[in-house]
Design an enzyme around this catalytic site. Sequence first.
Site, short mmCIF file in Angstrom:
data_model
loop_
_atom_site.label_atom_id
_atom_site.label_comp_id
_atom_site.label_asym_id
_atom_site.label_seq_id
_atom_site.Cartn_x
_atom_site.Cartn_y
_atom_site.Cartn_z
N HIS A 1 0.87 -3.36 -20.23
CA HIS A 1 1.01 -4.53 -21.24
C HIS A 1 2.89 -4.60 -21.75
CE1 HIS A 1 0.86 -6.72 -24.83
NE2 HIS A 1 1.73 -5.46 -25.85
N HIS B 1 -2.39 -1.91 -25.05
CA HIS B 1 -1.35 -1.40 -25.05
C HIS B 1 -1.19 -0.60 -24.73
CE1 HIS B 1 -2.28 -3.60 -28.85
NE2 HIS B 1 -1.48 -3.75 -28.72
#
Length: 449
Positions: free
Chosen positions: A200, A196
């Site tokens: 991303h 994350h």
Amino acid sequence: MFKPNGSIVKISPRLDNNTRETYYRLEVVAADLTSVSIPSELDDMALRLQHLENKVLEDAEKTPGVMCEIQAQVEKFKRKLESVEHLSWLGLLRDEVDQQRLQQKTQTSHLSEHEERSLVYKTFIHMSSLQVTEEVRDHLKTPVFDNWQWEESEMLVLLQVMFTDLDFLTAFHIELNVLQNFLFEVFCHYNSIPFHNFQHCFCVTQMMYGLIWLTDLRNKLGLMDLLIIVTAALCHDLDHPGYSNVYQINAQTDLALRYNDISPLENHHCAVAFGILSKPECNILKNFSNDQYKHFRGGMIKCILATDMARHNEILNKFKVILPVFDFNNKDHKEVLMKIMVKVSDISNEARPMAVAEPWFDCLLQEFFNQSDSEKSRGLPVTPFMDRDTVSKPSSQTNFIRFVLIPLFSALTNLFPCLEQHILEPVRQALDYYSGMEGAGGKDKKPTP
């Protein structure tokens, strides 16, 4: 090089042209590099730099800032050469992915985090004045775009291209420097964790951008709604700590306490986004009317909160109910579609080529395993699909594709049949790939090194 009289010529830009009468004579003094009298420890650029740094340290006893910056540039250049020809501004894409870049962001070991970010910002601003080729712009609109080709500063430039090519700057009177400040602050608020992270964030935003073009959504939704879903994609995981909502709640973290165990991460991501927008130098909404701001904020909150997978079935089922009578003039229908678009973009890696998608799954597994390790060490309930001792890579992915991705992507494809070849068929192929791995007895539990 020698003059006719035998004297050595000093080579320089001001060297006179030779003629038939005043010719220069060349003499080979070495047939290969090993015969040149250069110390072996200075055979490559990195070692030359190290040698130079050691000389400087003898006098200064501290690495100067300029030396750190040079080292950082050398490291970046080395990685590009090791991976392939990185000629992104010419629109050339490499054929293979250097998987050594998957688990880490650009490393500048001698720079502090602040210095690293400053370097990214300087490069971003410099590159933003360059012309991105039409080939790259066209490729940016497709789900096959390969994020592993690009450095962070280049991704910031491409995000600027997305906002520009969708006419957001003109329509909402957004100043270019304000947009650049906003994008850079978003970059700074993503953490260096396996999955994350800022890459991303870029992938999700790029997929959203591609879906907008593929479905001709520019002629179906208003510009404000397009700005909402693109910005929501950009901000949907801001300051993600790498540990899920379940972990936050079980560990009774500050986020779980602050948001009363209700989508603590998604609420936090949204709050961070509006914290960035509250800074005058980053406020791309500063020319909005009160009604425009209210609409934008409400849409952002709904779209980002929709990425909580605990609400997946609720949102998907609502979308399925309205599909047979979907009306782009119906406000409620459009609101559900916007949530679905953000959700699809968020979990769309398997719609990309396997060379792009599989490394992302390895990154996700690493983040999952980090969480289960922490859960075990702290005596918390272990999240079953994150346990490195029991999870099989192929079985984990086949279940996710079969029960989450295909139903979600099929629903969106029912509304936009053109997406079948672009996102649904690749996901089916990914299911076949991992099913084959599972059938062959694949027990690969760890990310690919």
